[in-house]
Design an enzyme around this catalytic site. Structure first.
Site, short mmCIF file in Angstrom:
data_model
loop_
_atom_site.label_atom_id
_atom_site.label_comp_id
_atom_site.label_asym_id
_atom_site.label_seq_id
_atom_site.Cartn_x
_atom_site.Cartn_y
_atom_site.Cartn_z
N GLU A 300 3.46 -20.41 92.25
CA GLU A 300 1.90 -21.19 92.09
C GLU A 300 2.12 -22.67 91.50
O GLU A 300 1.46 -22.76 90.44
CB GLU A 300 1.00 -20.39 91.27
CG GLU A 300 0.72 -19.12 91.98
CD GLU A 300 -0.38 -18.16 91.50
OE1 GLU A 300 -1.15 -17.67 91.87
OE2 GLU A 300 0.07 -17.84 90.03
C1 ACM Z 1 2.09 -14.38 91.18
O1 ACM Z 1 1.15 -13.40 91.41
N1 ACM Z 1 1.49 -15.51 91.00
C2 ACM Z 1 3.34 -14.04 91.32
#
Ligand code: ACM
Length: 488
Positions: A300
């Site tokens: 992310e």
């Molecule tokens: C995640 O759930 N950001 C690995």
């Protein structure tokens, strides 16, 4: 159906030989035979497995109220046969003896878990079990960053993972809100990042000192569970940047954040200060962790330009190897050229990812953690008070009824290192909260990871899970009494 035994007037069904979670690979019952534990029952063993024998004796004593001890000439015998494979075991139960053979002390320990699940009213069902795991990596993950859990709480959690033959606990130690592992050369990380108000919505404080972390590692190792530490980077680093403003792009201080937004923070890819910090942290974490894996996150990074993400990972991915560790990263890292041996952890709910497929085609191993099946922080159903629902609602059958070798095109059985069930803690503040989201779905994921695909069967699992419920009741584990299961 099973015979009924009465203990203090309470009827107890005897177990069938296959009534174990995860279901064993081979089960050959001899239904006319049982072994009965009595007050003179002893467990004898070889020297390498004395600790495991002690755990079996203690477990049987607690379960039966009888003084089962270790000693020579016991009717329960533990021995080793390395030819079986390290995690494999063979269990034979006759009227006169219980013979458990392990490929190593770890294989014996998993066999002990099977015996402890089979014991009911002092009786073990007769026959032979031959068992070994489908995948070498069977994991659970606990997020300490959004809400902190103490060393004692983590140990209590490990106690509840072990019966299901989980062999790795991944600790998500750092994120935007908090930093939960002491790094002696960078004390502000935990002085500030583990201080008051660093949990979601201002909960907290907390962090593991290096001594507390070592205590968790040792406790886990005594139970054949490896700790996998995660330091998430280059994103999810706001807590580090609050502690050390030189880690921001312009060197200016940033404000602490305890909301649950993601993707806004990033270590800058250009400055050498970034890599000096990363090297310090990775060296320290590697020194504190005896196991082979070190997780560097990588997920992310929405505010990191693609070229910077690539440049950052090119510098950072080789560092853990210098300290003897194999890198695990969330599957976003597979967008870049990876060194050999890097393990990719797939997490998105989508059923496709070109980077992960390419990494697998190039011979890298994959840990499967699809959010829509195994994210234990997803709500069970629309009425679940805790948890999130961005990857959908995950009932027990949904966590059970899928297969890791079918999930991603290009990622087949040979590419899989294993399966892990992550638990993110945005909404979880106590061990009871953790247990309520973990159980009963973790056993479902454990069976996916351990048992042969052909041996898995939802109606059978449902029955075995219902039979396990009283054990959680007895241990004070606050599991979710899912309406999918006919609990006893
Ligand atoms: C995640 O759930 N950001 C690995």
């Amino acid at each position: 159906m099973a015979k009924q035994f009465r203990v203090l007037g309470v009827p107890l069904p005897t177990k069938q030989l296959g009534d174990v979670i995860p279901v064993p690979a081979v089960v050959r019952p001899v239904t006319t035979t049982t072994f009965t534990i009595v007050s003179s029952t002893r467990v004898s063993t070889v020297p390498e497995a004395e600790a495991v024998a002690g755990r079996l004796a203690a477990g049987l004593s607690t379960a039966t109220g009888l003084p089962v001890t270790t000693g020579d000439g016991g009717s329960i015998r533990l021995s080793l046969d390395p030819g079986l494979g390290a995690e494999a075991y063979r269990l034979e139960i006759t009227a006169g003896a219980v013979t458990l053979t392990g490929g190593s002390p770890q294989g014996l320990f998993w066999g002990v878990q099977t015996i402890l699940q089979l014991e009911c009213g002092g009786v073990l069902p007769g026959g032979v079990i031959e068992d070994r795991p489908r995948f070498p990596y069977r994991g659970a993950m606990l997020d300490l960053a959004r809400h902190f859990f103490t060393a004692d709480e983590i140990k209590a959690h490990i106690d509840q993972l072990v019966p299901f033959k989980i062999n790795h606990l991944h600790l998500h130690l750092t994120d935007d809100q908090g930093w939960r592992l002491e790094i002696p050369g960078r004390p502000r990380l935990t002085e500030i990042g583990g201080g008051p108000g660093t949990g979601v919505d201002g909960a907290g404080p907390g962090f593991l000192t290096t001594a507390a972390y070592a205590e968790v590692v040792a406790y886990a190792a005594d139970r054949f569970v490896g700790i996998v530490p995660e330091i998430d980077m280059p994103g999810h680093v706001n807590a580090a940047q609050v502690a050390y403003p030189e880690l921001t792009a312009d060197g200016q201080p940033v404000a602490p954040r305890t909301d649950t937004a993601v993707g806004y923070s990033s270590l800058p890819a250009g400055p050498e200060t970034t890599y000096a910090f990363v090297e310090d942290v990775i060296r320290t974490v590697a020194d504190l962790t005896p196991g082979p894996y070190l997780h560097i996150g990588g997920d992310e990074c929405h505010s990191t330009p693609a070229a910077d993400y690539r440049a950052f990972l090119e510098r950072v991915l080789p560092i853990p190897a210098k300290y003897g560790k194999t890198v695990i990263g969330w599957h976003e890292i597979a967008a870049v050229d990876l060194p050999d041996h890097v393990v990719v952890q797939y997490w998105r709910p989508e059923a496709d990812d070109a980077g992960t497929a390419r990494a697998a085609a190039e011979g890298r191993r994959v840990i499967m953690s699809p959010a829509d099946r195994v994210y234990l922080d997803m709500k069970y159903d629309a009425d679940t008070p805790l948890g999130l629902d961005w990857a959908g609602l995950i009932g027990v059958e949904r966590a059970y009824d899928w297969d890791p070798a079918d999930r991603l095109p290009g990622v087949d059985e040979e590419s899989l290192l294993g399966v892990e069930a992550p638990l993110w803690s945005e909404t979880l503040r106590s061990v009871d909260d953790v247990h309520r989201m973990t159980f009963p779905r973790l056993p479902a994921v454990a069976e996916v990871a351990w048992s042969p695909r052909a041996a898995r069967d939802w109606p059978s699992f449902r029955e075995r899970l219902a039979a396990y419920g009283p054990r959680w009741d007895a241990a004070g584990v606050d599991y979710y009494r899912s309406p999918e299961i006919d609990w006893r």
